[in-house]
Design a protein around this motif. Structure first.
Motif, PDB file in Angstrom:
ATOM      1  N   HIS A 187      38.425  36.268  50.569  1.00 44.05           N
ATOM      2  CA  HIS A 187      38.445  36.008  49.128  1.00 44.05           C
ATOM      3  C   HIS A 187      39.797  36.419  48.538  1.00 44.05           C
ATOM      4  O   HIS A 187      40.388  35.666  47.750  1.00 44.05           O
ATOM      5  CB  HIS A 187      37.309  36.751  48.416  1.00 44.05           C
ATOM      6  N   ALA A 189      42.489  33.925  49.177  1.00 44.64           N
ATOM      7  CA  ALA A 189      42.357  32.637  48.492  1.00 44.64           C
ATOM      8  C   ALA A 189      42.164  32.786  46.979  1.00 44.64           C
ATOM      9  O   ALA A 189      42.077  31.783  46.272  1.00 44.64           O
ATOM     10  CB  ALA A 189      41.170  31.874  49.077  1.00 44.64           C
ATOM     11  N   CYS A 190      42.109  33.997  46.482  1.00 41.48           N
ATOM     12  CA  CYS A 190      41.811  34.255  45.071  1.00 41.48           C
ATOM     13  C   CYS A 190      42.886  33.624  44.175  1.00 41.48           C
ATOM     14  O   CYS A 190      44.085  33.782  44.420  1.00 41.48           O
ATOM     15  CB  CYS A 190      41.756  35.764  44.839  1.00 41.48           C
ATOM     16  N   PRO A 191      42.454  32.929  43.109  1.00 41.59           N
ATOM     17  CA  PRO A 191      43.424  32.294  42.215  1.00 41.59           C
ATOM     18  C   PRO A 191      44.135  33.276  41.275  1.00 41.59           C
ATOM     19  O   PRO A 191      45.130  32.909  40.652  1.00 41.59           O
ATOM     20  CB  PRO A 191      42.567  31.297  41.422  1.00 41.59           C
ATOM     21  N   GLU A 192      43.634  34.506  41.172  1.00 39.09           N
ATOM     22  CA  GLU A 192      44.289  35.497  40.312  1.00 39.09           C
ATOM     23  C   GLU A 192      45.701  35.779  40.828  1.00 39.09           C
ATOM     24  O   GLU A 192      45.920  35.861  42.037  1.00 39.09           O
ATOM     25  CB  GLU A 192      43.494  36.806  40.293  1.00 39.09           C
ATOM     26  N   PRO A 193      46.680  35.937  39.946  1.00 41.69           N
ATOM     27  CA  PRO A 193      48.047  36.220  40.408  1.00 41.69           C
ATOM     28  C   PRO A 193      48.155  37.575  41.118  1.00 41.69           C
ATOM     29  O   PRO A 193      49.014  37.778  41.957  1.00 41.69           O
ATOM     30  CB  PRO A 193      48.881  36.196  39.132  1.00 41.69           C
ATOM     31  N   GLN A 207      45.564  40.400  43.033  1.00 41.90           N
ATOM     32  CA  GLN A 207      44.196  40.636  43.499  1.00 41.90           C
ATOM     33  C   GLN A 207      43.518  41.762  42.719  1.00 41.90           C
ATOM     34  O   GLN A 207      42.314  41.757  42.545  1.00 41.90           O
ATOM     35  CB  GLN A 207      44.163  40.953  45.002  1.00 41.90           C
ATOM     36  N   CYS A 214      41.290  40.667  40.004  1.00 45.01           N
ATOM     37  CA  CYS A 214      40.111  39.896  40.395  1.00 45.01           C
ATOM     38  C   CYS A 214      38.873  40.797  40.377  1.00 45.01           C
ATOM     39  O   CYS A 214      38.829  41.798  41.089  1.00 45.01           O
ATOM     40  CB  CYS A 214      40.317  39.302  41.790  1.00 45.01           C
TER      41      CYS A 214
END
Length: 133
Positions: free
Chosen positions: A105, A108-112, A114, A117
């Motif tokens: 996760h 692949a997390c879209p948050e700039p 982690q 997130c």
């Protein structure tokens, strides 16, 4: 089958001679004699080494394994200890699965970042609680 010298046991088992000597010193295996300066082992030592390797792979210490494979008796495998270890492995597998999923996760997390997130932060908290316990 004829007796095996230490180099033959090492070759056939994949266990280095130094480890064989250590196992002998710890009482896990026993030489039955010598051929010159080389220790001789009964061919049954190969199966005993397989049991030791399986125990180590499952996470048993040599001290845990010793009562089960004493060289002066037939192997005596404690079934309740096997069940306890299997339960321990189940817990470890669950924990590792959660860690694996968390790493995937985070990758692949879209948050700039982690740390922004919520899911990753929850994984951090869970891991911190487990470490503290």
């Amino acid at each position: 089958m004829r007796d095996l010298d230490i180099s033959e046991v090492a070759k056939r088992s994949g266990v280095p001679a130094s480890t064989l000597r250590y196992y002998e010193e710890r009482g896990l295996i026993a030489a039955i004699g010598r051929r010159g300066l080389r220790r001789l082992f009964d061919p049954g030592v190969l199966e005993r080494l397989d049991l030791i390797a399986l125990g180590r792979a499952a996470g048993f210490s040599l001290d845990d394994i010793l009562p089960m494979v004493r060289p002066d008796t037939a192997p005596r495998i404690d079934r309740s200890r096997l069940l306890d270890k299997a339960d321990e492995l189940d817990r470890m597998i669950r924990r590792l699965g959660m860690l694996r999923d968390g790493l995937r996760h985070a990758a692949a997390c879209p948050e700039p970042d982690q740390l922004q997130c919520p899911k990753f932060r929850r994984i951090l908290r869970i891991n911190a609680r487990r470490r503290a316990a």
